[in-house]
Write an enzyme that holds these catalytic residues in place. Structure first.
Site, PDB file in Angstrom:
ATOM      1  N   GLU A 272      22.669  16.512 -34.452  1.00 28.49           N
ATOM      2  CA  GLU A 272      22.512  17.405 -35.410  1.00 28.49           C
ATOM      3  C   GLU A 272      21.493  17.145 -36.526  1.00 28.49           C
ATOM      4  O   GLU A 272      21.114  18.195 -36.903  1.00 28.49           O
ATOM      5  CB  GLU A 272      24.032  17.324 -36.391  1.00 28.49           C
ATOM      6  CG  GLU A 272      24.435  15.938 -37.018  1.00 28.49           C
ATOM      7  CD  GLU A 272      25.102  15.016 -36.120  1.00 28.49           C
ATOM      8  OE1 GLU A 272      24.940  14.959 -34.942  1.00 28.49           O
ATOM      9  OE2 GLU A 272      25.408  13.959 -36.728  1.00 28.49           O
TER      10      GLU A 272
ATOM     11  N   GLU B  98      31.585   9.035 -37.813  1.00 30.50           N
ATOM     12  CA  GLU B  98      31.292   8.454 -38.933  1.00 30.50           C
ATOM     13  C   GLU B  98      32.190   7.192 -38.596  1.00 30.50           C
ATOM     14  O   GLU B  98      33.168   6.746 -39.696  1.00 30.50           O
ATOM     15  CB  GLU B  98      31.485   9.046 -40.309  1.00 30.50           C
ATOM     16  CG  GLU B  98      30.510   9.975 -40.653  1.00 30.50           C
ATOM     17  CD  GLU B  98      31.027  11.364 -39.802  1.00 30.50           C
ATOM     18  OE1 GLU B  98      32.082  11.649 -39.560  1.00 30.50           O
ATOM     19  OE2 GLU B  98      30.137  12.205 -39.355  1.00 30.50           O
TER      20      GLU B  98
ATOM     21  N   GLU C  75      30.698   8.602 -32.617  1.00 32.56           N
ATOM     22  CA  GLU C  75      29.525   8.830 -32.972  1.00 32.56           C
ATOM     23  C   GLU C  75      29.011   7.362 -33.157  1.00 32.56           C
ATOM     24  O   GLU C  75      28.851   6.659 -32.336  1.00 32.56           O
ATOM     25  CB  GLU C  75      29.551   9.804 -34.163  1.00 32.56           C
ATOM     26  CG  GLU C  75      28.156  10.258 -34.502  1.00 32.56           C
ATOM     27  CD  GLU C  75      28.261  11.252 -35.827  1.00 32.56           C
ATOM     28  OE1 GLU C  75      27.610  12.091 -35.688  1.00 32.56           O
ATOM     29  OE2 GLU C  75      28.849  10.760 -36.557  1.00 32.56           O
TER      30      GLU C  75
ATOM     31  N   GLU D 239      23.759   5.701 -38.687  1.00 34.44           N
ATOM     32  CA  GLU D 239      23.241   7.220 -38.558  1.00 34.44           C
ATOM     33  C   GLU D 239      21.617   6.914 -38.982  1.00 34.44           C
ATOM     34  O   GLU D 239      21.116   7.400 -39.767  1.00 34.44           O
ATOM     35  CB  GLU D 239      23.663   8.203 -39.174  1.00 34.44           C
ATOM     36  CG  GLU D 239      25.284   8.446 -38.326  1.00 34.44           C
ATOM     37  CD  GLU D 239      25.797   9.660 -38.595  1.00 34.44           C
ATOM     38  OE1 GLU D 239      25.173  10.634 -39.275  1.00 34.44           O
ATOM     39  OE2 GLU D 239      27.066   9.709 -38.790  1.00 34.44           O
TER      40      GLU D 239
ATOM     41  N   HIS E  63      40.505  18.842 -34.575  1.00 29.23           N
ATOM     42  CA  HIS E  63      39.577  18.319 -35.343  1.00 29.23           C
ATOM     43  C   HIS E  63      40.224  17.789 -36.822  1.00 29.23           C
ATOM     44  O   HIS E  63      40.869  18.876 -37.317  1.00 29.23           O
ATOM     45  CB  HIS E  63      38.418  19.279 -35.678  1.00 29.23           C
ATOM     46  CG  HIS E  63      37.464  18.599 -36.518  1.00 29.23           C
ATOM     47  ND1 HIS E  63      36.914  19.046 -37.690  1.00 29.23           N
ATOM     48  CD2 HIS E  63      36.540  17.546 -36.288  1.00 29.23           C
ATOM     49  CE1 HIS E  63      36.024  18.254 -37.988  1.00 29.23           C
ATOM     50  NE2 HIS E  63      35.808  17.569 -37.411  1.00 29.23           N
TER      51      HIS E  63
END
Lengths: 705, 705
Positions: free
Chosen positions: B510, B486, B504, B175, B415
């Site tokens: 975000e 992640e 991701e 990230e 989730h």
């Protein structure tokens, strides 16, 4: 519900048995409008109207002809004059604005014949800032119990050869294109010959229907109509070209041989003239409503203004039929083509519309062709006893459709096609409305297609006026709101009976699908808003996106751009507005967002600009929110429209979404070319937009803070 | 499912126990790409890559270091070379295109040490038209059961100081913003110091993560990555600035003290270099997928590509919290502000999202923060045993939400936030997936926020690679599709396990809500599509309409226009695409129509134009329809983009809806200014559009006939 902000009445009564004087005068509260009323030297009652001290209606005589009685014509004297000043505000249950101010000055003049009959007549005349109204009252009197009116002779003597926007004085239909001519060029009988598409039409003389709107050479706007049409015949206006005079011509009954039968005492509807220096003032005027009685139904919580979709346009496109036998759609009638082989009102199809409505902020679904009888409709003479309004076709599960709708939060709108057989409808009315009540259905679209049965009656005569009003009042008892098609014209009764939500009574969208003359021209709505719309809400069914009707109707099309169609949701006022096109025409169209968003009930309405027959721009504020919607339409001419955002709140910033004609848009060449933009606007901003030929502009404006 | 259009394999085996020769060559089917492989005079294995007869990768050596074994480094001889030509087509269950052609030539070279250990190693090298891949195979052999790899020393010797788009070789996170520098300016350790927002990050040396993309001075594009990462450590690339050389640096385990432990026989992942003269070719390349094993799961009918909304962005905006105690949202963590006092994942709120999804052609709703444990998440060291993935908070009725979703035709997306405690997750996995199976939930978003427990493990090491793959395979057994956040980077395993739908593994949307550096710059995605996206689908969560995050996040914003956000639905590939903003941000926005319409599964993908870090325009054809969608984005620079509609069918006319930056749009000054138009397009048409700074363009194209 009705909140009287203040009420102020002054009554001055000069009551004496003798002739008091020969002329009485009443001025509007702002003193711009003046009515003079009197009797001339032959005792003929007359009135004159002035605006800003200039004659608007020159000396115009009043009179009646009766069966079995001498006429009311002359030999009258004024026996008393009562003056009243009135100022009261009332709230609309739903409407163009939250609060209406009813402010006028009135004179009520008692007349009596000086001849031996000594009959009495009262004339009540009101001067508003936005026009005048007067009505006749026939008081109780000796020797006359019942009057059979053969003719009402109310004159409107014009002061010049005005430009008029008119439809012929058809006794059966208002579904005519508006003509724009001088008074001396009004030729209703010639126009009558052009009818190829109306199932019922009767135009006995060179008269026009009301509202008829005129513009004088000096730019003053006048619109002639009537208010509170109850137990009386509809009024057309006969044209006297030589004298530039209009005279009331009541719609008659060939069956009964008269125009009106009433027991005394009774009052006629109000004869009205709206007066405005600018065209937009006609639209903003609430005089017609003010001339009606206050709300008799209370809050009418069971009806909420809504947008709706429905099984309707597909019949006009010839995709599906009303009848289960699949013989009856508009292709079969108007084009002599084979019909589709598909019944429209199936459970499955209704659910498809319900799903679409639920997804798109649309409150209702109309289903036409759901009940037995449609195979015996237009074109049949013996139409009584055919429809029962309660028996669904076997492929339509009414209860399941209603249940499914409720589950999805969508109301079903009932449909009652009477096929102009009102006696059958009246017999079935209680049963039909009871069914609706039991299902929790609170709105009905009624239809009166075809010549009235019994023969000799006309849609706009006293007998039918009474039928329409009876249906309205009966429906209210069952908590049913009425949207009548092929109706009697609106005369403001929605104030008294707010369950009278909308009506047709004009040449609607469906003519674009099949009319032999190519449909409504681009100018149509820019005349309608200054004529038909002055009478009340219009169920015009706007929102056609598939402008070229491709592939269903070669050779027909809607003669506007898509942006024009969007604008109509603001320009046309109605507490119900159809999104008339097929769901598949809306799927994937960003412009449909405007239809999702646009309100149907308003706190405020402002006509920003406009000229009759050319263009109009209207801003309306959504009821109970700070959202505004602006709609602007033009005729066949391209033009630039400036929107002055003075109506916004001072301390707010707004996001405006602009739905405008793209640069290459044109009602014929490129009607679906639309451009959508957003911008920030604030009070005082001024923006100019181009409207394409036949184009429009729709703007939603929402506060961001 | 896999339809082999044809299969053509030539194998030439030169099998001999002795050294056969010192160099083998394999050329791509089009002969533009060539790999030479050999051992030098010291017996050191090396390879060289040519493109159109020019060296692309200069002599690069290969080797390994082991625990308890001497390294593989030199003294090798070639003992056999097997050549294969392969040409087979296979269909994607879901993907960027319907059919993928897997066409390559391969040499499999057996090496053996000439020293007394006589250990064997096989190197398999494939030349594709769009790049090369090679892997090591450690065959069964005497004296070696298990290898503990301390280092893999695969070199990539560059031919110049290329421009590179790179993120640091972080062992815990991808990230990071991409850096654009020359190879000699890569400074990962300096960049590492700038981290203020990552909960887990470990950058031990000047290395980069893959995919890393470069452009040579002559304009050739190279991207380095790996394929089929199974039971092995992720590879970073260490930078040797002096020699312009990259060397594999496997992610290690401080807990175990090595990089990889494997029993023989085993193969490493493929080391890959995509090669393309134009940047778009990198995106169109399917080499990474082709280097993976065929589909092991069959049709995976239980998962359908979908758009989704969810309870997620509101936590990033600080409007609601993950935990029921209302302490945990991104404002509390990143801004040291008070949290909201509102739990996001309530039954009521979930139903609100379901209603929105049902109305807007959106298939799924993600609900984060639904299960107990969130009060003990980021910032806590002892995170094992906290989440159980089956116990809802008392204000969230999981079964009711699922039932309500099913009623409305909307799937709930499960989730699972593991909080980087994979042992806990593995213990709960069967229970968690069983619950999903019982509820008919077929997709899960998993999360691994924070440093891995046990300490000393990293997200990208062998231990975690095995965990991620175990979760993927276990999920498939329960008919569950996985979208990991992640995650370990994608290496094409979605071909083998199509339940691995997205992930991701990049700096996502975000960061715009709270990153201390002001969020992702306008250029971010125009680098991502040429780097991260080459590895596989990205769950980027595009579609933020409230660009300024007003009024929730003063000082943060999305650094693109709305049109750019729309374009991302086409530009980014993923079979799940979130409409990430709050429903209230979409309500009333005509531009939202594009999100309603846009497809998520494709028959065809064409990169129309693009330059890494500057702009890209991609056209994709919706699976099973004739609809096309075009997306184009630019970096901080305004530019004109020409779309050549050559991809359309010859005999069709199309309606294109253009969502473009309005003339005054700008990512910072006027980011929400969008213009929507429609136009008719046909094959061969060429249209030019202006993209604003930070802007974009999205077009839906549907046939009208």
């Amino acid at each position: 519900m009705v909140i009287a902000s203040f009420l102020f009445i002054i009554s001055i009564s000069c009551n004496s048995p003798e002739k008091v004087k020969t002329e009485a005068v009443v001025k509007s509260p702002d003193e711009d409008v003046q009515i003079s009323f009197g009797v001339d030297d032959r005792g003929k009652p007359y009135y004159t109207v002035f605006f800003k001290e200039k004659v608007v209606i020159d000396t115009s005589y009043l009179g009646f002809e009766f069966k079995n009685h001498p006429p009311f014509e002359d030999n009258f004297k004024l026996t008393s004059i009562e003056e009243t000043a009135f100022n009261q505000s009332w709230d609309m249950v739903w409407g163009e604005q939250k609060t209406v101010n009813n402010k006028y000055r009135e004179i009520a003049v008692d007349l009596q014949e000086e001849s031996e009959t000594q009959r009495k007549l009262k004339v009540i005349l009101r001067a508003y800032d936005d026009g005048i109204g007067f009505r006749y009252h026939f008081p109780e009197q000796e020797g006359v119990d019942t009057l059979i009116i053969m003719d009402e002779n109310t004159e409107f003597k014009l002061t010049g050869d005005h430009t008029a926007w008119w439809i012929p004085g058809d006794w059966d239909s208002y579904e005519w294109l508006y003509n724009t001519t001088k008074i001396t060029d009004i030729n209703a009988l010639e126009v009558a010959k052009t009818n190829k598409d109306l199932a019922a039409s009767y135009i006995p003389e060179n008269a026009v229907n009301t509202p008829v709107t005129m513009r004088t050479d000096s730019g003053l706007h006048l619109s002639f109509h009537e208010a509170a049409l109850i137990d009386y015949a509809g009024m057309t206006l006969k044209i006297d070209k030589e004298n530039l005079k209009l005279t009331s011509e009541l719609v008659g009954s060939d069956r009964l041989g008269y125009k009106v039968l009433r027991e005394l005492p009774f009052s006629t509807p109000w004869r009205t003239i709206q007066i405005s220096e600018n065209a937009g003032g006609l639209i903003e005027s609430k005089m017609i409503l003010n001339l009606n009685e206050p709300n008799k139904l209370g809050e009418v919580k069971w009806f909420k203004p809504m947008k709706y979709v429905g099984i309707w346009w597909e019949m006009h496109l010839g995709i599906s039929t009303w009848d289960i036998g699949a013989t009856q759609d508009m292709s079969t009638w108007t084009k002599d083509q084979a019909s589709s082989t598909k019944h429209g009102a199936t459970t499955e199809n209704a659910k498809r519309y319900i799903d679409f409505a639920a997804k798109n902020n649309i409150g209702g679904v109309l289903v036409e062709g759901w009940n037995t009888g449609w195979e015996h409709w237009i074109g049949f003479e013996d139409r009584e006893g055919v429809f029962d309004f309660v028996t669904p076709y076997p492929d339509y599960d009414l209860k399941e459709v209603v249940r499914y709708g409720k589950e999805k939060g969508v109301d079903i709108i009932m449909h009652h096609e009477t096929s102009a057989a009102p006696r059958t409808y009246e017999q079935q009315m209680d049963t039909a409305y009871s069914l609706m009540e039991s299902l929790g259905i609170h709105a009905v679209k009624s239809g009166y297609v075809g010549p009235i049965i019994p023969k000799g009656e006309y849609h706009h005569g006293q007998w039918m006026v009474n039928h329409y009003n009876k249906a309205m009042i009966k429906a209210a008892e069952y908590e049913v709101a009425v949207n009548a098609h092929e109706p009697i014209k609106a005369t403001g009764l929605r104030r008294t009976y707010p369950n009278m939500i909308s009506r047709e009574g004009l040449r609607g969208q469906e003519f674009n699908a099949w009319a032999s003359d190519g449909g409504n021209p681009p100018e149509h709505l820019s005349i309608v808003v200054f004529t038909r719309m002055l009478s009340g809400p219009i169920d015009f069914t706007p929102g056609i996106f598939n402008i070229k009707l491709d592939p269903h109707k070669e050779g027909n099309q809607v003669n506007t751009t898509i942006a024009h169609q969007l604008a109509l949701y603001v320009v046309i006022y109605s507490p119900i507005q159809m999104a008339a096109d097929l769901p598949e025409s809306y799927e994937g169209q960003p412009a449909f967002q405007f239809i999702r968003d646009v309100a149907v009930d308003w706190d405020q309405t402002i006509v920003l600009n406009g000229e009759v027959g050319d263009f109009v721009t209207i801003a309306r504020k959504e009821k109970g929110t700070d959202n505004w919607f602006v709609g602007s339409i033009t005729d066949e001419n391209e033009r630039e429209i400036t929107v002055q955002f003075d109506f916004l709140d001072e301390d707010k910033t707004y996001e405006a979404i602009i739905y405008r004609d793209a640069d290459d848009a044109h009602w014929d060449e490129n009607p679906e070319s639309i451009s959508i933009n957003n911008m920030v606007v604030e009070k005082g901003d001024q923006k100019t937009f181009r409207l394409a030929p036949g184009g429009g502009l729709a703007i939603s404006v929402k506060p961001t803070n």
